[in-house]
Every structure is written in structure tokens, then in C-alpha cells.
Design an enzyme around this catalytic site. Structure first.
Site, mmCIF file in Angstrom:
data_model
loop_
_atom_site.group_PDB
_atom_site.id
_atom_site.type_symbol
_atom_site.label_atom_id
_atom_site.label_comp_id
_atom_site.label_asym_id
_atom_site.label_seq_id
_atom_site.Cartn_x
_atom_site.Cartn_y
_atom_site.Cartn_z
ATOM 1 N N GLU A 84 23.994 47.632 -37.118
ATOM 2 C CA GLU A 84 25.281 47.215 -37.691
ATOM 3 C C GLU A 84 25.307 45.737 -38.045
ATOM 4 O O GLU A 84 26.048 45.305 -38.909
ATOM 5 C CB GLU A 84 26.415 47.535 -36.704
ATOM 6 N N ASP A 120 26.970 50.890 -34.380
ATOM 7 C CA ASP A 120 27.775 50.945 -33.159
ATOM 8 C C ASP A 120 28.269 52.376 -32.934
ATOM 9 O O ASP A 120 28.542 53.104 -33.876
ATOM 10 C CB ASP A 120 28.996 50.019 -33.264
ATOM 11 N N ASP A 177 30.965 54.080 -32.375
ATOM 12 C CA ASP A 177 32.392 54.397 -32.486
ATOM 13 C C ASP A 177 32.590 54.992 -33.880
ATOM 14 O O ASP A 177 31.640 55.104 -34.649
ATOM 15 C CB ASP A 177 33.262 53.151 -32.262
ATOM 16 N N TYR A 228 28.113 39.218 -26.877
ATOM 17 C CA TYR A 228 28.959 39.621 -28.005
ATOM 18 C C TYR A 228 30.442 39.629 -27.621
ATOM 19 O O TYR A 228 30.839 40.281 -26.656
ATOM 20 C CB TYR A 228 28.533 41.020 -28.465
#
Length: 866
Positions: A11, A115, A117, A329
Site C-alpha cells: 500500500e 492493508d 481492511d 506508523y
DNA sequence: GCAAGGTC
């Protein structure tokens, strides 16, 4: 498609780097491209393969309406609900699409490391779209599922590759379409409706959005609570005692009463008795738990309430700390550490820190605690420090945020705070009172997070049954007070609780409602709604309260969750939701008068607003300048609005009028001490081809004045013609053959490079394919105009052999022999000769009356003829 | 000029 080649896409660049490092054991070669590309050899599904790892930068595409629906005046917002939408590259300059398709060429396997999600799942399909995943390509597609970018997780994901989830991706497509259509339709309608009506509306855009509007709703709800609050008097009986040299005030079991006579009666009872009896002493050991891991929302809350940083700034600072490698992060929802988290290593990095190094050393020596369990959403681990730093290294702001992140992390692995709570109860005259003391046994994490410390309160010794004489009995009078404005930190909590925004977007929504002038950040980072913010929410409340309630977001979320779970069809859900919003929109439009009534009470109509400034060229009466955003002129007689350049000051310019339309000229100055000025005619500024001219000039619109002269920022001119004082922002390149006015690049047709006379609208069409135009120091011997050089894009030039440069005078239709021959030799004209159509031939777009220079020129070549 | 969501 080579089966022994595997391309993997993450990503963001940092994740691609981590994955490549782990899988290659650090033995990869890295190459710069749109995003870094790492290559190495390794094993994949039992085969020896060549790996390539690269990344996108978040979403590759974003959705918008096609060109046809972009015009605010010709598009009915109602039509937007059924309008088609298109995906375009979110950041065209990054060329991610091209990058992916190039890098994937010849690679038979794709592994998606986005990611885990819904957004990540959606980006998977964007990536597949970019590199091609049709049957012909016969590429194998795999999805890696991981919850942190640790070696353990990466290897586990590689061993358990799955397929990308189309339903989850479609649910994001659904959200994007719904958000776009609903947001844009309402925004365009209410902006157009109110802005053309009221003068002191201080806002360029009156936006609506399913996240931003409920966010504003929270702030206004608190404001209304404050506004409707009725303070009440109350009374409390407060006995005092002297015990072993301490004076102590006791708390009443009834706390407070709102009836004065009753309170006085109790005071009398207590006074008449005069002796307190100790009825109970309860000693209990209690503990205050160490915090769980730090997620973004909690970071933003602390940043706002303790450091005074707004969410936007907090995220910027955190982002910088992250890219510099000081913290992990910063966008995460999780408060639980993954089981593989290296606490010893993370603590170890801090042992030499001058501020908390000795505490960390002790913690490591005595044994740190396992952190409290929190929630693991499976996105990223909590925010933790990586490298040790000092204030000198980071600068004040970044240091304060870093300091908090470090102390919070150390706190999560420190012991709990333990203390003894003592509660002593008393009775007197039939009434009950008590006092409470705290004695800290173990400071634990509160020694590194002192603001959370339990305050010591010593109580003198008491014995059960002991009788003590009351030294004084006060009747305290107080007044209930309204709550304060909603603090930013409270707002963040409310947004999180109601599912408004995400860890990455909460700060954006708060910033939005500030920028749109709906709320103001007050002292202590409290959010005070403005008249506009209050009026909007009150308006929604009286037309359709759903529009500003947080449920509107939950409704959308709940609907798209059906898509994500494969329980409903994407198309039907989108249609269903849009149908509902379309009805809400129609009703809102029908009922807008109800909201308008509130606006009328709050704002003044255009006619009553602003100061008289300059004369209208149509009715010759004075117009009013409305200085609140958007800055504009209003002619009360003609009922016309003329928009002006924004973010600067405007004055009358020498009482001169425009020769084209008789409007009085104005002078606009950009802000700042060396802000440049330029004169302009308000009518021309709003008319083609000058309409919205400032959009062409980045420096005028947004940049500091120092940027002027570079790139889009251009100097300003008045027409040099003695009778023409017409003005504009432009780059003067040549004189107009009609009036000697300045010829300027015509903003409407840019980048087609038409030139236009500022005074008579004489248009000169330049050859198609010209992609750069510049002035030379040469003058045309025929008409004394400046000679231009036109640079062609090789692909479209009709010239052979890659010739790319012309030099000539656009006014006399003449290519200059001497100049061109000097540069290119005589053969140039031979090559060009066949294409000329001679003087006087005109093409679309040329509106000049074409007096020309009156002189015949050879060869028969003309810029106009292209 | 407009939404919200990624990331920088």
C-alpha cells in the site's frame, strides 16, 4: 507470462521495503521509480522465482463526475444522483498506473500486500486494474493477509495466501459513489442558494457531507445546550472539624439541595446536634491501571488537550516523526500489541535517552510488565517509539509529541499505580457526611506519566465510634453552570464512538469544518460554532434532522456492510441508498425556505451588505463591495454579482473606466508587505475569455507573492493603448494589430495557446501541437512586434526530421527569413512550403477583424494556417 | 468551487 516471476504490491513504499527486506533477508537490489522497486531471488510455493516488490501510495484512483456534470450552473444537482461516475488517477503526476503496468510486464504471479481492511481490499482491485488481470493475461493473483509488518507475520502471510475479496472491494466502491453524489449534490445546491442571497456569509463554499455535517452537529448540539441552559441556585451543608491539628471539611451525602429553606433546616439540625460520630472507616487498596497501547484517536486527543496541537498539526508532526524513523506508523486503530511485539528491543532503544533512560534501565532490570490487553483491529500495531531522540534533534513541537509517545509506551509496560483509599463516614443530627483520603503505595506508571498521578490526601486518624465536635457549619451557596464548548478532544471521542471518519480522516473532517468557517477553535482548543455553523444545523433540524445526525453515516456503513459480507448486491444497494438520499434532497430543496428564514434572521441580504465601491457600467450606479468570502461586487439595480479575485484587497483605480463596458476599474493587491497589485475591470473579469482568469494563476490564488513571475504566476498589464485602459492579469507577449493593446495568452483555450488581445478580443490561433511559447528579443521588421518562438511537441508537428522550433511574427503572418534561415538554413522553407495556405486564410477561433499589416510577405506560411 | 478515503 513467466510463472517463475512474482510481483508484489504494497500500500505504501515503506511496507514494500519491509516485505522485501524480510523475504530477501536484506539481500535485494533497489531501484527508484514512481515508487521504489526491490528485486531478489527466492522461493515461492515451492519454486525458485524472481521477486519484485513495489507499492502504490494509497488509492490509485478517485471517483468524480464526467466533465459534462462539472458545470455548477448548467447541471441540476438532482441529476447527479443518476449521473455516471468515473475513476481517474488520484495523483496523475505520480504515474502509478503506468508504473504498475510497466513493472508487471512478463510477471506471471501477483501478490497483493495491501492493508487488510476494506479500503485495502479495494486498492487490490485498483492494482489488478492497472496491471491487467483478464483471462488473456493468465496471471495468478494472490492476496497476503497480515496484521503487522513483522517478520513473523510476513512469513505467515506468505504461507497462507488467499484470494482478494471482491465483495469488500465493492463495498468501498459503493461508499465512494454514495459519498460523492450526496455530498456534491447538497453542497452545490445550498452553496448556490445562499451565497447569491446574503452578503455577510463568510464562506466560499457551504459544504455538506455525511461525515463533516454530523461532526459540525456535535459542536452545535453542545452550543445549543449551553444556550438553553438555565442556571439554578443550590445549597450544601458543609461541616468543618479540627482533628489532631488538621482542619477538615466534610462532604454531605445529599451533595446539594435546590431548596433554600430545606437546606437551612438541615444546617440547623447539624448545628443543634454539634457532635459528629464516626460511623464507619473503610480502607481499601485500589489500583489505577497502566494505559493500553496508543492508537491514533487517543494520540489526537492528548495532542489537543495536553499539547494544544490541533489534529491536523498533530498528524503532520506524527507523520514527520514516522518518516524520519522515530516512531512507528501513526495511523492505527489498535490498542493491543501483536503477540510478536519486541518490547525488550523497543525499551532497549531508549536506555540512553537523557530524559527517561534511567527509568527504562530500571524497568528492564526489575522486569517490565506485560501490557494491558486492548483491542487489535488487525491494521497496525499501536504507535510506539523506534529510535531514541532528544529535543535538539527534533525541535520543540515534534519533541513534545515524541515525548508523549515515548512516555506512553513506557507507561504501558510499567507497573500499575497502587494506593489505599480511606473513606471515613460520620453522622450528626440524623444527617450523614464523609471524607476520603488517598495514600499512594506504588507510583508505577504514574512516575513516568505524572499528570495521571493519584493525588495524596492524608487524613488524620479516626476511630469508629469516636465523637468529634463540629467547629463550624457553613451553608454553601452555589449556582449550576452550563457545560463549556465542546473540546476538540471530546469531539474526537464522539466521532470515534459514532463511527464518523477513520483514524486517518478524523483530523481532516475537523479541519474541514474550521476551514469552511462553521466552527472556530477557541482558547484551550474548544470548538465554538459560528453563526453560519449554527444556522446550518438549525436549518437541517427543522427540515430533516437526519441530515445532521451521526446515524446518517451509520446508515451508509450498515448498507455497504451488506455488500462487504456478500449479503446484498452492490448495484442494488447503491441504487437503494441513493434513492433515499435523492428523496431527502428533493424534500430539502422544497423546504429550503424554512432554512432560509433562519438565514434571513442571521445574515443580511446582498443589497444591505458591503460598502459602496465602484460604478456599474450598465446602470451607472454605484455597486457594493462585499468583502466577506467570496469577495464580490453587487449591483443593487441590475441585481448582478461580479466575483473578484480572492484573498487580497480591492480599491478604486484612478476613477478610470473600461472602454469596453464602462465599468469602473479596480486595483487588486495581494496580501503581504510585498503583495503585487494589478488593475482589473470587474465585468471583463467575469466574462469570457477572462472568466475565472485567476484559476490560471496559481500564485494569485494561493501562493506567496514571491512566487510571482514563476510558472503560472504572471505579471499584470494595462493595455498600452492611449485610450484603452482595459486591464487584466496576463503575460504580455505582443502588441495587438488593431489597437496596439497587449496580446496575452488566452486562458480559456490554454493549453491550446491562443493569443488574445485584451482590448478588442482579437484572437490569434497558434499552431496545434505547440506546447511552449516564449518571446524573443527580436522585433518584426514589418510591424515591429515582438517575435515569438513556438516549440512543438514532436508527435504532432507536421515537420519532418524532428524539427521542433519556429520563429516568427504572428501579426504579419510572416516567418522571418533571416532569423529562420540563420537558425535552420534555406532548406527549411522548402520543406514547409507545401503546407501554407497563404495570408488571410482563417480557422475557427480567429475572431479578429484582420486588418493585418497591409504588406505582402513571403513565403506563404502563417502561424494562423496551422 | 463540491464528499470521503487512502497516503506524502
Amino acid at each position: 507470462m513467466a510463472a517463475n516471476k512474482v510481483i508484489m504490491v504494497a500500500e505504501k513504499p515503506s511496507i514494500a521495503l519491509s516485505i522485501a527486506s524480510v523475504l530477501s533477508h536484506g539481500q535485494m537490489s533497489t531501484r527508484k521509480a514512481s515508487t521504489d522497486v526491490h528485486e531478489f531471488e527466492g522461493m515461492f510455493l515451492g519454486f525458485h522465482v524472481h521477486f519484485k516488490v513495489t507499492s502504490v501510495i494509497g488509492h490509485v484512483f478517485s471517483v468524480d463526475f464526467p466533465e459534462k456534470y462539472q458545470n455548477w450552473t448548467t447541471t441540476d444537482p438532482l441529476d447527479l444522483f443518476q449521473a455516471p461516475i468515473q475513476k481517474t488517477e488520484a495523483n496523475p503526476k505520480a504515474h502509478i498506473r503506468r508504473h504498475l503496468s510497466q513493472e508487471a510486464r512478463g510477471y506471471g504471479n501477483l501478490v497483493l500486500w495491501l492493508d487488510c481492511d476494506r479500503e485495502g481490499e479495494n486498492i487490490c482491485f485498483e492494482v489488478m486494474d492497472c496491471i491487467g488481470h483478464s483471462n488473456e493475461t493468465r496471471r495468478r493473483i494472490y492476496r497476503a493477509r497480515f496484521s503487522s509488518v513483522t517478520e513473523k507475520d510476513i512469513l505467515k502471510a506468505m504461507d497462507n495466501l488467499v484470494e482478494p475479496n471482491k465483495d469488500e472491494a465493492l463495498s468501498v466502491d459503493a461508499r465512494q459513489e454514495i459519498d460523492l453524489k450526496v455530498g456534491v449534490a447538497f453542497t452545490r445546491f445550498q452553496t448556490s442558494f445562499f451565497q447569491g442571497k446574503y452578503g455577510n456569509l463568510d464562506s466560499r463554499v457551504i459544504s455538506y457531507g455525511p461525515c463533516q455535517t454530523p461532526t459540525l452537529g456535535f459542536c452545535v448540539q453542545r452550543y445549543l445546550q449551553i444556550n438553553t441552559f438555565k442556571p439554578e441556585k443550590f445549597w450544601a451543608v458543609r461541616p468543618y472539624i479540627m482533628q489532631k491539628g488538621y482542619e477538615l471539611q466534610l462532604e454531605w451525602e445529599r451533595n446539594k439541595l435546590f431548596d433554600y429553606d430545606v437546606a437551612v433546616m438541615f444546617q440547623k439540625l447539624v448545628m443543634e446536634d454539634g457532635i459528629l460520630e464516626v460511623t464507619e472507616i473503610v480502607e481499601k487498596q485500589e489500583s489505577k491501571s497502566r494505559p493500553s497501547g496508543l492508537n491514533t484517536v487517543n494520540l489526537l486527543k492528548v495532542a489537543s488537550s495536553a499539547l494544544g496541537f490541533g489534529p491536523q498539526m498533530a498528524m503532520q508532526v506524527a507523520e514527520r516523526l514516522y518518516t524520519q524513523g522515530f516512531i512507528s506508523y501513526p495511523r492505527t486503530e489498535s490498542t493491543a500489541y501483536p503477540s510478536s511485539f519486541d518490547f525488550r528491543g523497543t525499551l532497549g532503544a531508549q536506555v540512553n535517552n537523557p530524559t527517561w533512560g534511567s527509568y527504562v534501565q530500571k524497568l528492564l532490570a526489575d522486569g517490565y510488565q506485560k501490557p494491558r490487553s486492548g483491542t487489535d483491529v488487525g491494521d497496525h500495531p499501536p504507535v510506539t517509539p523506534l529510535r531514541s531522540a532528544t529535543e535538539d534533534m527534533l525541535g520543540n513541537d515534534a519533541w513534545r509529541l515524541y515525548e508523549y509517545i515515548c512516555t506512553h509506551f513506557i507507561g504501558t509496560v510499567s507497573p500499575d499505580c497502587k494506593y489505599v483509599r480511606t473513606r471515613v463516614e460520620f453522622s450528626i443530627g440524623g444527617e450523614f457526611f464523609h471524607c476520603v483520603g488517598h495514600r499512594v503505595l506504588v507510583k508505577g506508571f504514574t512516575s513516568i506519566m505524572p499528570w495521571l498521578a493519584v493525588t495524596e490526601k492524608n487524613l488524620p486518624q479516626f476511630k469508629k465510634g469516636e465523637k468529634i465536635e463540629v467547629s463550624q457549619v457553613d451553608l454553601h451557596e452555589g449556582m449550576t453552570s452550563p457545560p463549556d464548548f465542546l473540546s476538540e478532544s471530546e469531539l474526537i471521542s464522539l466521532m470515534e464512538k459514532n463511527g464518523i471518519g477513520t483514524d486517518a480522516s478524523i483530523s481532516v473532517h475537523i479541519n474541514n469544518i474550521c476551514e469552511r468557517n462553521y466552527v472556530q477553535v477557541l482558547a484551550g482548543r474548544k470548538l465554538g460554532p459560528t453563526a453560519l455553523g449554527i444556522t446550518l444545523i438549525r436549518g437541517y433540524q427543522c427540515i430533516d434532522p437526519d441530515l445532521c445526525l451521526p446515524d446518517i453515516r451509520s446508515f451508509i456503513e450498515q448498507q455497504i456492510t451488506l455488500v462487504a459480507k456478500g449479503q446484498a448486491d452492490h448495484f442494488r444497494v447503491v441504487q437503494h441508498v441513493l434513492q433515499q438520499f435523492r428523496q431527502k434532497y428533493s424534500y430539502f430543496v422544497k423546504q429550503i425556505e424554512n432554512m432560509d428564514a433562519l438565514f434571513e434572521a442571521q445574515f443580511s441580504p446582498l443589497a444591505d451588505s458591503g460598502r459602496v465601491l465602484s460604478k456599474c457600467g450598465k446602470c451607472l450606479r454605484y455597486m457594493k463591495h462585499i468583502s466577506s468570502q467570496p469577495s464580490r461586487l453587487y449591483c443593487n439595480t441590475c441585481e448582478e454579482v461580479y466575483y473578484l479575485p480572492q484573498k487580497g484587497s480591492i480599491k478604486l483605480y484612478k476613477e478610470l473606466t473600461c472602454p469596453l463596458d464602462n465599468f469602473e476599474l479596480l486595483i487588486f493587491s495581494m496580501p503581504g508587505p510585498d503583495g503585487k497589485s494589478f488593475p482589473l475591470c470587474p465585468y471583463c473579469y467575469n466574462s469570457p475569455p477572462f472568466e475565472g482568469i485567476d484559476t490560471l494563476f496559481g500564485a494569485v490564488k494561493s501562493g506567496p507573492s514571491s512566487q510571482l513571475g514563476k510558472g503560472a504566476g504572471m505579471p499584470c498589464f494595462l493595455c498600452p493603448h492611449p485610450t484603452c485602459r482595459h486591464s487584466l492579469i496576463a503575460q504580455g507577449v505582443c502588441a495587438c494589430p488593431e489597437c496596439s493593446g497587449t496580446l496575452v495568452l488566452d486562458p480559456v483555450s490554454a493549453p491550446k495557446w491562443r493569443l488574445c488581445c485584451n482590448m478588442c478580443n482579437f484572437l490569434v490561433l497558434l499552431p496545434e501541437g505547440a506546447h511552449q511559447i516564449s518571446t524573443t528579443r527580436e522585433r518584426c521588421p514589418e510591424c515591429d512586434s515582438t517575435i515569438l518562438e513556438v516549440d512543438f511537441n514532436k508527435k504532432t508537428t507536421p515537420l519532418e526530421n524532428g524539427e521542433t522550433l519556429y520563429t516568427g511574427c504572428i501579426l504579419c503572418d510572416e516567418l522571418l527569413h533571416s532569423l529562420v534561415e540563420m537558425k535552420y538554413g534555406k532548406s527549411f522553407f522548402k520543406r514547409m512550403g507545401g503546407r501554407g495556405r497563404g495570408r488571410g486564410s482563417r480557422r475557427g477561433g480567429y475572431r479578429g477583424r484582420g486588418r493585418g499589416t497591409g504588406k505582402k510577405v513571403d513565403p506563404k506560411m502563417s502561424f494562423r494556417d496551422f
